[in-house]
Design an enzyme around this catalytic site. Sequence first.
Site, PDB file in Angstrom:
ATOM      1  N   SER A 205      39.940  51.847  18.146  1.00 48.20           N
ATOM      2  CA  SER A 205      41.445  51.281  18.623  1.00 48.20           C
ATOM      3  C   SER A 205      41.817  51.682  19.933  1.00 48.20           C
ATOM      4  CB  SER A 205      42.464  51.699  17.230  1.00 48.20           C
ATOM      5  OG  SER A 205      43.530  51.127  17.872  1.00 48.20           O
TER       6      SER A 205
ATOM      7  N   ASP B 245      45.668  45.775  22.579  1.00 47.32           N
ATOM      8  CA  ASP B 245      44.716  47.122  22.474  1.00 47.32           C
ATOM      9  C   ASP B 245      43.204  46.873  22.541  1.00 47.32           C
ATOM     10  OD1 ASP B 245      44.439  46.406  19.785  1.00 47.32           O
ATOM     11  OD2 ASP B 245      44.547  48.488  19.144  1.00 47.32           O
TER      12      ASP B 245
ATOM     13  N   ASP C 223      40.495  46.712  20.574  1.00 44.48           N
ATOM     14  CA  ASP C 223      39.964  46.111  19.450  1.00 44.48           C
ATOM     15  C   ASP C 223      40.679  44.838  19.181  1.00 44.48           C
ATOM     16  OD1 ASP C 223      41.970  47.615  18.165  1.00 44.48           O
ATOM     17  OD2 ASP C 223      40.796  47.353  16.221  1.00 44.48           O
TER      18      ASP C 223
ATOM     19  N   ASP D 133      43.821  44.187  17.808  1.00 40.50           N
ATOM     20  CA  ASP D 133      44.711  44.079  16.714  1.00 40.50           C
ATOM     21  C   ASP D 133      46.092  44.343  16.661  1.00 40.50           C
ATOM     22  OD1 ASP D 133      44.420  46.832  16.764  1.00 40.50           O
ATOM     23  OD2 ASP D 133      43.454  46.956  14.677  1.00 40.50           O
TER      24      ASP D 133
END
Length: 571
Positions: A146, A296, A298, A300
Amino acid sequence: MTEILDKAKLWLTDTFDKKTQEEVQQLIAGDPTQLTEHFYQDLEFGTGGMRGIMGAGTNRINKYTLGRATQGLCNYLIQTFPNKPLKAVIAFDCRHNSKEFAKIVADVFSANNIKVFLFEDLRPTPELSFAVRHLGCDAGIVLTASHNPPEYNGYKVYWNDGGQIVPPQDNEIIDEVNKLDFSQINFKANVNLIEVIGKEVDEAFINASVKNGTFNTKGKENLKIVFTSLHGTSITLIPEAFEKAGYTNVHFVEEQRVPNGDFPTVKSPNPEEPDALKMATDLAEKIQAAIVIGTDPDGDRLGIAVRNLEGKMTLLNGNQTMCLMTDFLIRKWKEAGKLNGNQFVGSTIVSTNLVNEIAASYGVETKVGLTGFKWIAKMVREAEGKQDFIGGGEESFGYMIGDFVRDKDAVTATLLACEIAANAKTNGSSMYQELLQIYADNHFYKEHLISIVKKGMDGADQIKQMMVDLRENPIMEIDGSKVNYLFDYQASTRKNLLTGKVEGIDIPKSNVLIYQTEDGTRVAARPSGTEPKIKFYFSVKAKLDAIENAKKVEAELDAKIQRIIAELKLS
């Protein structure tokens, strides 16, 4: 130290490759503190997977800790679905080694006779959640850490519904992983069982995002948007999603467009941090854009900045974003005649109660679960065929629209944010004014989060003691208002501190405490599950009689939060 040295020496055996052995040998010959950090514990395969610093050793993310986790998952899948052809899908983000780690995980799955769909290159996490159901898989894995610093990586496990694993699967998988020795990992890939995927799944996901995240809003071409992927994965899908959704006036932060695991232009690639979006807000000021969106690494979570009443770019927090999105979605369901009392929205125990007020004003239920979208996904799964899920979010800058993705989804949420902004602009309003109107219609809520970091081996003990003190010596008054309830999610109890009455809470156990006062103030304490820190969440509220008084009311609420922080000696 002898125990740690013995543990390290096991990594010099033939079970481990030459490169790993060399790294461990250097640790043994070097600083004892570093050796201890790498080996003093086994990196925990927790209830959602693993996250940690990369490197050799039991307390690091590497080929062997990931291989062991995957082997345990394979064993569990084979036991759970005997005589069934098993399938898994794997995605990865922009971090160092993510692509190599994804291939290692694919090798272990295939070595255990499980069919693998492996994304050709980096993709956002929500696409992995979507792909699990789209491809009819039994499990999914995404390699990501993340918004953590560059030295981190991680491993998240998804179940066949597209949501992250929850009880009872999570603990049963953990048991299987913990049974294994590193020598029991099967790394011998069956290449015939590994299928590389890409464009077809991308198209299906983007089409579903546009379908769920847009509402024939007028004035899209007039909305000037600045977008940044913060060197992350969303750049693989967002440009096409914007195009298909009809947004043509989009300006990308080019310096942050190329995926890069070093995140060179930011201190932290976290859209919660104003600094992370500075290049984007600077560009917005230069070109006079109406909205800034950053995702961010990744893909999500998203951060949004909009213009306030003075015309200055202001970063919305996660609670404000989820309130705007929830209100807009429910309104669209109402306009379409789809509200019949059988719908719900999802939230979490540390998110704003304003969402509950908004939903109740439309006659819509709010289901509240533990922190993390896996619990919202669980709500969706349990309600299938009985209730319709509209949307759900949490304070940490994530939102999920509909049930086609079962995790927070910054791709679709980006489109939804633009729909809200375009709709407001067309109606002579703004996204910020829409938020103030929500406050006026309900209550003005103000939230604040503090994270206290406790590093090293004794950090966990210090955090544990803080929670013990808060449990055993309850606070009886906060800023002059009596505490009427103490919610203890580890004990599954709600205690009335004024009467002593204790009731049960029907939510899975978690190490979270929430104090609630008579004036509606809430203070929550929650140790992080992935980092050495404890988080304190503050929520205060007041009536807003007129939008023009918003600044005054907000200042009063800010002052109240600061008094509470000082009173609890957390500053």
